[in-house]
Structure formats: structure tokens, C-alpha cells
Design a protein around this motif. Structure first.
Motif, PDB file in Angstrom:
ATOM      1  N   ARG B 123      -9.562  15.851   6.238  1.00  0.00           N
ATOM      2  CA  ARG B 123      -8.536  14.811   6.098  1.00  0.00           C
ATOM      3  C   ARG B 123      -7.149  15.466   5.937  1.00  0.00           C
ATOM      4  N   ILE B 124      -6.855  16.468   6.787  1.00  0.00           N
ATOM      5  CA  ILE B 124      -5.570  17.172   6.669  1.00  0.00           C
ATOM      6  C   ILE B 124      -4.424  16.411   7.349  1.00  0.00           C
ATOM      7  N   PRO B 125      -4.629  15.820   8.548  1.00  0.00           N
ATOM      8  CA  PRO B 125      -3.533  15.020   9.133  1.00  0.00           C
ATOM      9  C   PRO B 125      -3.105  13.875   8.207  1.00  0.00           C
ATOM     10  N   GLN B 126      -4.090  13.196   7.588  1.00  0.00           N
ATOM     11  CA  GLN B 126      -3.775  12.093   6.679  1.00  0.00           C
ATOM     12  C   GLN B 126      -3.006  12.580   5.457  1.00  0.00           C
ATOM     13  N   LEU B 127      -3.289  13.812   5.028  1.00  0.00           N
ATOM     14  CA  LEU B 127      -2.569  14.371   3.878  1.00  0.00           C
ATOM     15  C   LEU B 127      -1.081  14.480   4.209  1.00  0.00           C
ATOM     16  N   ARG B 128      -0.796  14.992   5.409  1.00  0.00           N
ATOM     17  CA  ARG B 128       0.598  15.143   5.843  1.00  0.00           C
ATOM     18  C   ARG B 128       1.308  13.779   5.805  1.00  0.00           C
ATOM     19  N   ASP B 129       0.647  12.740   6.331  1.00  0.00           N
ATOM     20  CA  ASP B 129       1.238  11.399   6.349  1.00  0.00           C
ATOM     21  C   ASP B 129       1.539  10.872   4.946  1.00  0.00           C
ATOM     22  N   ARG B 130       0.653  11.196   3.992  1.00  0.00           N
ATOM     23  CA  ARG B 130       0.810  10.616   2.655  1.00  0.00           C
ATOM     24  C   ARG B 130       2.027  11.179   1.913  1.00  0.00           C
ATOM     25  N   ILE B 131       2.449  12.396   2.253  1.00  0.00           N
ATOM     26  CA  ILE B 131       3.584  13.022   1.544  1.00  0.00           C
ATOM     27  C   ILE B 131       4.801  12.089   1.592  1.00  0.00           C
ATOM     28  N   ASP B 132       5.121  11.600   2.807  1.00  0.00           N
ATOM     29  CA  ASP B 132       6.258  10.690   2.945  1.00  0.00           C
ATOM     30  C   ASP B 132       5.921   9.283   2.456  1.00  0.00           C
ATOM     31  N   ALA B 133       4.803   8.769   2.934  1.00  0.00           N
ATOM     32  CA  ALA B 133       4.453   7.375   2.651  1.00  0.00           C
ATOM     33  C   ALA B 133       4.391   7.094   1.155  1.00  0.00           C
ATOM     34  N   GLU B 134       3.973   8.083   0.361  1.00  0.00           N
ATOM     35  CA  GLU B 134       3.812   7.835  -1.077  1.00  0.00           C
ATOM     36  C   GLU B 134       4.826   8.617  -1.910  1.00  0.00           C
ATOM     37  N   ALA B 135       5.886   9.119  -1.255  1.00  0.00           N
ATOM     38  CA  ALA B 135       6.952   9.842  -1.978  1.00  0.00           C
ATOM     39  C   ALA B 135       6.375  10.912  -2.904  1.00  0.00           C
ATOM     40  N   VAL B 136       5.500  11.753  -2.334  1.00  0.00           N
ATOM     41  CA  VAL B 136       4.848  12.799  -3.119  1.00  0.00           C
ATOM     42  C   VAL B 136       5.829  13.943  -3.350  1.00  0.00           C
ATOM     43  N   THR B 137       5.944  14.368  -4.599  1.00  0.00           N
ATOM     44  CA  THR B 137       6.844  15.473  -4.930  1.00  0.00           C
ATOM     45  C   THR B 137       6.084  16.755  -5.252  1.00  0.00           C
ATOM     46  N   GLU B 138       4.829  16.620  -5.695  1.00  0.00           N
ATOM     47  CA  GLU B 138       4.027  17.802  -6.009  1.00  0.00           C
ATOM     48  C   GLU B 138       2.618  17.641  -5.449  1.00  0.00           C
ATOM     49  N   VAL B 139       2.172  18.675  -4.726  1.00  0.00           N
ATOM     50  CA  VAL B 139       0.798  18.697  -4.228  1.00  0.00           C
ATOM     51  C   VAL B 139       0.057  19.789  -4.996  1.00  0.00           C
TER      52      VAL B 139
END
Ligand SMILES: [Zn+2]
Ligand SMILES: [Zn+2]
Lengths: 197, 197
Positions: B123-139
Motif C-alpha cells: 500500500r505504498i502508492p496510497q501512502l503517498r496520497d495520504r500525506i497531502d489528503a490528511e495533512a500529514v506532518t510526521e511519518v
């Protein structure tokens, strides 16, 4: 924790199975969910069927799905030999060895002064009745080689003395050993070398 | 062998669970039959329910009984932190420690040249999408301390560089160790001592 009530409930029930703790129950449930089509759904159905149909044989105590089990119903196995075991798992172990062609009697445990288990708590009265009813000529005491198992064997031998030839499994059963943990070859050897008590 | 088709079938299915072999499956089934009222019947029902309702969260890969899992639905957990794990069992282990209050992303495995597992199999492509969609600041990369786990962590770090703060679990995760085998305290310590990659 999964955070989901249904899945948590399933994990809790699985953790109550012998040999599964909380961690292995979680792993098992995740495995089941991954394989819900091939494994979880068929397993649920099989459990439902068995929970509705499983019962103890009224004659011998084996478990099956009829009031009288297949072994008791099989006239080919009415050869006068009755093999007395503690538990159904022992009966299954004997059957896997494939060497015994008579019938069984499952006691449902052993006599134990410590745990307050007396003759009437086991299937011992029914055993006495079967000697005449089924024209039994030999009673093979295939009890575990534990203290309680051997105490029980001696009690039964006293009760049945003079009414049938009494034998016990001989060589091959290790001290303190339980039938269900033996390989089939050992069970075969022990049965073939059985000796009068 | 029980000699009964339904019971044999149930034993065969049980033996396919991780951690149960044929012998422990037989013991488990006998236990279930003895406790068919208190255990077998509720277990069958719980399995039926879960087999009908369990699914993977479309967002994070957690398992639950809704298309979007409780954690993803919980706005209190939209704190900008995203914890990346290999498997659902690792997510559950993190949740048991109770220390992490953000959201998760379940990869569904690790990259493996040997087993032919590439980024698109996880689920790596979906991870990339979530960074923006969910305003992720720390992974937070909470992958197992195995060679494949660390290879995967480095690949993801390369992919996400400059888009979020990347951290990994630090002290406490033993070499070759898997999250699901660690005690809660160790997981807590490793999370609190996480360091930038
Ligand atoms: Zn029977
Ligand atoms: Zn989710």
C-alpha cells in the motif's frame, strides 16, 4: 486489540481453546480474516454443524453425531473384545493405529480420591452392564500409565474378575506416558504384546 | 480419527490455523464438543458474523467491519502523525501499548526482491496520497527490524523525503525482532525515543 467489538469477541473465544493464548488467538483470527472465503466461512459452518449434531454415544461414550456411534453400530466389531480407555482422544489414538477391531468403552476420566472422582462419576457401572449385554470375553484396559490410570485399572479388574479375560496394554507404554502422545507403531506393539492381569 | 465425517472435517479445518497441528486440532475439537453450549456454539456464531462483516479499511488497511475503520473515522486522531506498519498485527500491537494517538498505514508486507514484492504490491502508492489528503506532518516508520523491513523503510523514506518529517522507532526494537512479539513497555519506549531518519 483490534478496536472492533466483533473481532475482539472472536479473539477472546479463540483464546479459550487449549494450546492457544491471547497472542496466538490474535494471529489465528487475522489469518482467518485474510482467508475468510476459503477458511473462516467453512470453519464457521463446520462448527455450527458439529455444535448442533455432536453427542456422546449412549453405549460407549465416543463422540459422534448419532445416539449410538458408528463403532457400536458396526456388528463386524462385536468380536467379544472391549477396550477400556480414559478419554475419547485415547479412543481416536487407538483407531489411528488401526490394529484393534473390537469395541471401546470410554470411562470419561480416572478415579481420583484427590479430585473426588468415584466409580459412579465415570462410566464404570455401564461397563459392567456391557459385559453380559454384548457377550464380552476380553476386556483390554488401555488406561494411561499414570498413578490414577493404574489405580482405575486395578479397581476395574477387581470389579470384573471372573467375568471376562482381563488384559492390559503391555510393552511400549512409557512410565507416565499418555496414549494420545504415542506414535501408532508403539500403540500397535503394546496391543499385540498385551498380557493377562 | 473420530470416524465421523463432520467431526473429521472440523479437525482438518482447525489444523489449518497457524500454531495448531493435527494433534492440537483434535484436542481443540474434543474440547469444543465437550463445551458445545458455552464455547462451540458462540464461537461458530462469532466466526459467522466476522466472516460476513470483516473487511480491510479502504484508507489504512486495518481490519474492521466497516469500509473505513474506527481509527480513520476518529477525527481526534487526525493529529498529523501517520505510523506505517507492515501488518495489521503490528497495528494491534501499537494500539495495545496505548501510547500512539495518530493514525496508521498498513503496508501489507515488505518489499522483497526474492519474493518479487514491489512497491505496487504494497500500500505504498496510497501512502503517498495520504500525506497531502490528511495533512500529514510526521511519518513514523514502525517496520520490523529485519532486512526486508529496513529495506522497505529506506525505500519509503526516499519516496517521501521533503514531504513530511520522517522518523523511525528507535531504541528497544531488538535486531531481527518483530513488533508483535514485543511487550507494550518496549513499544512505548521505542516510540518515545523515535529519531529522525
Ligand atoms: Zn459407541
Ligand atoms: Zn483505517
Amino acid at each position: 486489540m483490534s478496536g472492533n467489538t466483533d473481532i475482539e469477541g472472536l479473539i477472546d473465544l479463540m483464546a479459550r481453546l487449549p494450546g492457544l493464548g491471547p497472542r496466538s488467538a490474535r494471529r489465528a483470527v487475522l489469518h482467518l480474516i485474510r482467508k475468510r472465503g476459503q477458511l473462516l466461512s467453512p470453519l464457521a459452518q463446520a462448527m455450527l454443524t458439529v455444535s448442533e449434531t455432536a453427542r456422546e454415544c449412549l453405549n460407549c461414550g465416543n463422540v459422534g453425531t448419532t445416539d449410538i456411534c458408528d463403532i457400536c453400530e458396526n456388528n463386524g466389531r462385536a468380536n467379544g473384545q472391549l477396550c477400556v480407555v480414559e478419554d475419547v482422544s485415547d479412543l481416536w489414538a487407538m483407531e489411528r493405529s488401526g490394529v484393534f477391531r473390537g469395541r471401546y468403552h470410554v470411562l470419561g476420566g480416572t478415579l481420583s480420591a484427590l479430585n473426588g472422582v468415584g466409580p459412579d462419576d465415570l462410566r464404570i457401572p455401564q461397563l459392567r452392564d456391557r459385559i453380559d449385554a454384548e457377550a464380552v470375553t476380553e476386556v483390554i484396559l488401555a488406561l494411561n500409565a499414570t498413578i490414577d490410570g493404574q489405580t482405575t485399572a486395578h479397581y476395574i479388574a477387581d470389579q470384573l474378575e471372573g467375568r471376562a479375560l482381563l488384559t492390559s496394554l503391555a510393552q511400549g507404554v512409557p512410565i507416565g506416558g499418555e496414549l494420545d502422545y504415542l506414535d501408532d507403531g508403539t500403540i500397535t506393539a503394546a496391543l499385540n504384546a498385551r498380557k493377562p492381569i
